[in-house]
Design an enzyme around this catalytic site. Structure first.
Site, PDB file in Angstrom:
ATOM      1  N   ARG A 179      40.483  42.493  46.311  1.00 12.40           N
ATOM      2  CA  ARG A 179      40.206  43.501  45.267  1.00 12.40           C
ATOM      3  C   ARG A 179      39.385  44.590  45.957  1.00 12.40           C
ATOM      4  O   ARG A 179      38.278  44.330  46.431  1.00 12.40           O
ATOM      5  CB  ARG A 179      39.428  42.873  44.116  1.00 12.40           C
ATOM      6  CG  ARG A 179      38.823  43.906  43.199  1.00 12.40           C
ATOM      7  CD  ARG A 179      38.317  43.324  41.901  1.00 12.40           C
ATOM      8  NE  ARG A 179      39.424  42.956  41.045  1.00 12.40           N
ATOM      9  CZ  ARG A 179      39.313  42.669  39.748  1.00 12.40           C
ATOM     10  NH1 ARG A 179      38.132  42.714  39.160  1.00 12.40           N
ATOM     11  NH2 ARG A 179      40.369  42.346  39.035  1.00 12.40           N
TER      12      ARG A 179
ATOM     13  N   HIS B  46      47.172  47.429  39.746  1.00  6.17           N
ATOM     14  CA  HIS B  46      46.737  46.056  39.425  1.00  6.17           C
ATOM     15  C   HIS B  46      47.994  45.246  39.095  1.00  6.17           C
ATOM     16  O   HIS B  46      48.197  44.824  37.952  1.00  6.17           O
ATOM     17  CB  HIS B  46      45.769  46.098  38.244  1.00  6.17           C
ATOM     18  CG  HIS B  46      44.955  44.852  38.056  1.00  6.17           C
ATOM     19  ND1 HIS B  46      45.012  43.768  38.923  1.00  6.17           N
ATOM     20  CD2 HIS B  46      44.049  44.504  37.091  1.00  6.17           C
ATOM     21  CE1 HIS B  46      44.187  42.832  38.498  1.00  6.17           C
ATOM     22  NE2 HIS B  46      43.598  43.237  37.396  1.00  6.17           N
TER      23      HIS B  46
ATOM     24  N   GLN C   2      47.933  41.725  37.295  1.00  6.65           N
ATOM     25  CA  GLN C   2      47.711  41.822  35.850  1.00  6.65           C
ATOM     26  C   GLN C   2      49.018  42.130  35.126  1.00  6.65           C
ATOM     27  O   GLN C   2      49.385  41.453  34.159  1.00  6.65           O
ATOM     28  CB  GLN C   2      46.682  42.952  35.573  1.00  6.65           C
ATOM     29  CG  GLN C   2      46.447  43.203  34.111  1.00  6.65           C
ATOM     30  CD  GLN C   2      45.719  42.052  33.450  1.00  6.65           C
ATOM     31  OE1 GLN C   2      44.675  41.622  33.931  1.00  6.65           O
ATOM     32  NE2 GLN C   2      46.248  41.530  32.357  1.00  6.65           N
TER      33      GLN C   2
ATOM     34  N   ASP D 179      43.131  49.660  27.942  1.00  5.15           N
ATOM     35  CA  ASP D 179      42.200  49.206  28.978  1.00  5.15           C
ATOM     36  C   ASP D 179      40.952  50.087  28.828  1.00  5.15           C
ATOM     37  O   ASP D 179      40.981  51.102  28.114  1.00  5.15           O
ATOM     38  CB  ASP D 179      42.871  49.387  30.364  1.00  5.15           C
ATOM     39  CG  ASP D 179      42.014  48.883  31.513  1.00  5.15           C
ATOM     40  OD1 ASP D 179      41.016  48.170  31.268  1.00  5.15           O
ATOM     41  OD2 ASP D 179      42.335  49.212  32.685  1.00  5.15           O
TER      42      ASP D 179
ATOM     43  N   CYS E 203      43.904  44.175  29.168  1.00  2.00           N
ATOM     44  CA  CYS E 203      43.759  43.344  30.373  1.00  2.00           C
ATOM     45  C   CYS E 203      42.398  42.654  30.438  1.00  2.00           C
ATOM     46  O   CYS E 203      42.252  41.692  31.174  1.00  2.00           O
ATOM     47  CB  CYS E 203      44.000  44.187  31.617  1.00  2.00           C
ATOM     48  SG  CYS E 203      42.835  45.535  31.789  1.00  2.00           S
TER      49      CYS E 203
ATOM     50  N   ARG F  67      47.407  34.857  33.730  1.00  2.00           N
ATOM     51  CA  ARG F  67      47.048  35.278  35.087  1.00  2.00           C
ATOM     52  C   ARG F  67      47.128  34.066  36.019  1.00  2.00           C
ATOM     53  O   ARG F  67      47.609  34.140  37.142  1.00  2.00           O
ATOM     54  CB  ARG F  67      45.618  35.843  35.120  1.00  2.00           C
ATOM     55  CG  ARG F  67      45.415  37.130  34.336  1.00  2.00           C
ATOM     56  CD  ARG F  67      46.060  38.323  34.998  1.00  2.00           C
ATOM     57  NE  ARG F  67      45.598  38.546  36.359  1.00  2.00           N
ATOM     58  CZ  ARG F  67      44.449  39.147  36.690  1.00  2.00           C
ATOM     59  NH1 ARG F  67      43.654  39.627  35.776  1.00  2.00           N
ATOM     60  NH2 ARG F  67      44.101  39.305  37.972  1.00  2.00           N
TER      61      ARG F  67
HETATM   62  N1   CP Z   1      41.729  41.781  34.042  1.00  2.00           N
HETATM   63  C1   CP Z   1      41.048  41.498  35.158  1.00  2.00           C
HETATM   64  O1   CP Z   1      41.533  41.701  36.288  1.00  2.00           O
HETATM   65  O2   CP Z   1      39.815  40.974  34.950  1.00  2.00           O
HETATM   66  P1   CP Z   1      38.652  40.793  36.028  1.00  2.00           P
HETATM   67  O3   CP Z   1      38.194  42.185  36.411  1.00  2.00           O
HETATM   68  O4   CP Z   1      37.583  40.015  35.330  1.00  2.00           O
HETATM   69  O5   CP Z   1      39.192  40.075  37.215  1.00  2.00           O
HETATM   70  N1  NVA Z   2      40.971  49.579  34.923  1.00  2.00           N
HETATM   71  C1  NVA Z   2      39.979  48.543  35.001  1.00  2.00           C
HETATM   72  C2  NVA Z   2      40.640  47.210  35.068  1.00  2.00           C
HETATM   73  C3  NVA Z   2      39.711  46.037  35.124  1.00  2.00           C
HETATM   74  C4  NVA Z   2      40.442  44.731  35.224  1.00  2.00           C
HETATM   75  C5  NVA Z   2      39.092  48.764  36.211  1.00  2.00           C
HETATM   76  O1  NVA Z   2      39.613  49.117  37.269  1.00  2.00           O
HETATM   77  O2  NVA Z   2      37.869  48.631  36.084  1.00  2.00           O
END
Ligand code: CP
Ligand code: NVA
Length: 308
Positions: free
Chosen positions: A103, A130, A133, A221, A261, A289
């Site tokens: 990530r 993502h 997701q 989101d 999400c 997930r």
């Molecule tokens: N939706 C998602 O990716 O959640 P986290 O940021 O908690 O991993």
């Molecule tokens: N768009 C959000 C998604 C979190 C899972 C972020 O990047 O913070």
């Protein structure tokens, strides 16, 4: 040849369907108390430059359920690109582990890792996309609605990483995707152009009610993604009319589902009433997930075996 899962681009429909079928099988297996050891003897490193609940827990638990070992690294552990170059980190990791999940802030960090590591790299969220997701969301929709084909998915909010993955997914699966965002927050033209080149049915509007009309899915989101915190106040003002609430939900099809999400900011992009309402499937998304990512890891690992 090794395959990476950095986005939907580079995957054709039948490959993604294989992963979705495997996810369905793994979900059934787990309910039946069976844990097929598809990652037996394998190690997976999980690199996080940003916080996470779902991604971290589902990958860590998923690896363990498949008989493998997960190693979790926080931003402070390796300081990607600061203590050591991304290329050198990749060339170390490939000597020890069989899969890398990361990530990151910059999407180029993922492409760098993938270029220099001889093992598959999975995108666990970047500033651009993502895909784990959205693949889990596609799985959830197939489960709940029986199909993806022909559904109208309305995304209300920011053209962020999650929205970009939806746009990419629309280039592979034949659903209709409409994004309603405030002026100035549209998707990058390159993202739209790539999707349209693969004949995706993607529309961008500034009218949330028009987007929601006859939608099968209302998706949202957070207005402020990780890394944009200094814009929070401005975004709260700019996105105020882009909330999933009871009034907006009335414009969607009566059997529409509501998706997020997570994490959710109740009272901002979605009301408490809607996220807790009978049309909300947000915790099914979160559960899935686990199953989908297990399938992604097993599928990528299987491709490595075939080409060894
Ligand atoms: N939706 C998602 O990716 O959640 P986290 O940021 O908690 O991993
Ligand atoms: N768009 C959000 C998604 C979190 C899972 C972020 O990047 O913070």
């Amino acid at each position: 040849m090794k395959r990476d899962f950095l986005g939907f681009d580079g995957f054709n429909r039948s490959e993604l369907e294989e992963i979705l079928h495997l996810a369905a099988r793994l979900k059934r297996d787990l309910k039946d108390g069976q844990l097929p050891p598809l990652l037996s003897g394998k190690s997976v490193v999980l690199i996080f430059e940003k916080p996470s609940l779902r991604t971290r827990v589902t990958f860590e638990v998923g690896v363990s359920q498949l008989g493998g070992t997960a190693v979790y690294l926080t931003p402070n552990d390796i300081q990607l690109g600061q203590r050591e170059s991304v290329a050198d980190i990749a060339r170390n990791l490939e000597r020890w582990v069989d899969l890398i999940m990361a990530r990151t802030f910059a999407h180029t960090t993922l492409t760098e890792l993938a270029r220099h590591a001889g093992v598959p790299v999975i995108n666990g969220l970047s500033d651009r996309s993502h895909p784990c997701q959205v693949l889990a969301d596609c799985f959830t929709l197939i489960e709940k609605r029986g199909r993806l084909d022909g559904l109208r998915v309305a995304f209300i909010g920011d053209a962020n990483n999650v929205a970009n993955s939806w746009i990419e997914a629309a280039g592979v699966f034949p659903f209709e995707f409409v994004l309603a965002c405030p002026p100035g927050y549209e998707p990058e033209s390159a993202v739209l152009a790539a999707a349209r080149a693969s004949r995706a049915r993607v529309e961008v509007t500034h009218d949330a009610l028009a987007a929601a009309r006859a939608a099968d899915v209302l998706y949202t989101d957070v207005w402020t993604s990780m890394g944009q915190e200094e814009e929070t106040e401005r975004r709260r003002r700019d996105f105020a009319a882009y909330q999933i609430n009871t009034r907006l939900l009335r414009h969607a099809n009566p059997d529409a589902v509501v998706m997020h999400c997570l994490p959710a900011h109740r009272g901002e992009e979605i009301t408490d009433e809607v996220i807790e309402g009978s049309q909300s499937i947000v915790f099914d998304q979160a559960e899935n997930r686990l199953h989908t990512q297990k399938a992604i890891m097993a599928w990528l690992n299987d491709r490595m075996k075939k080409h060894r």
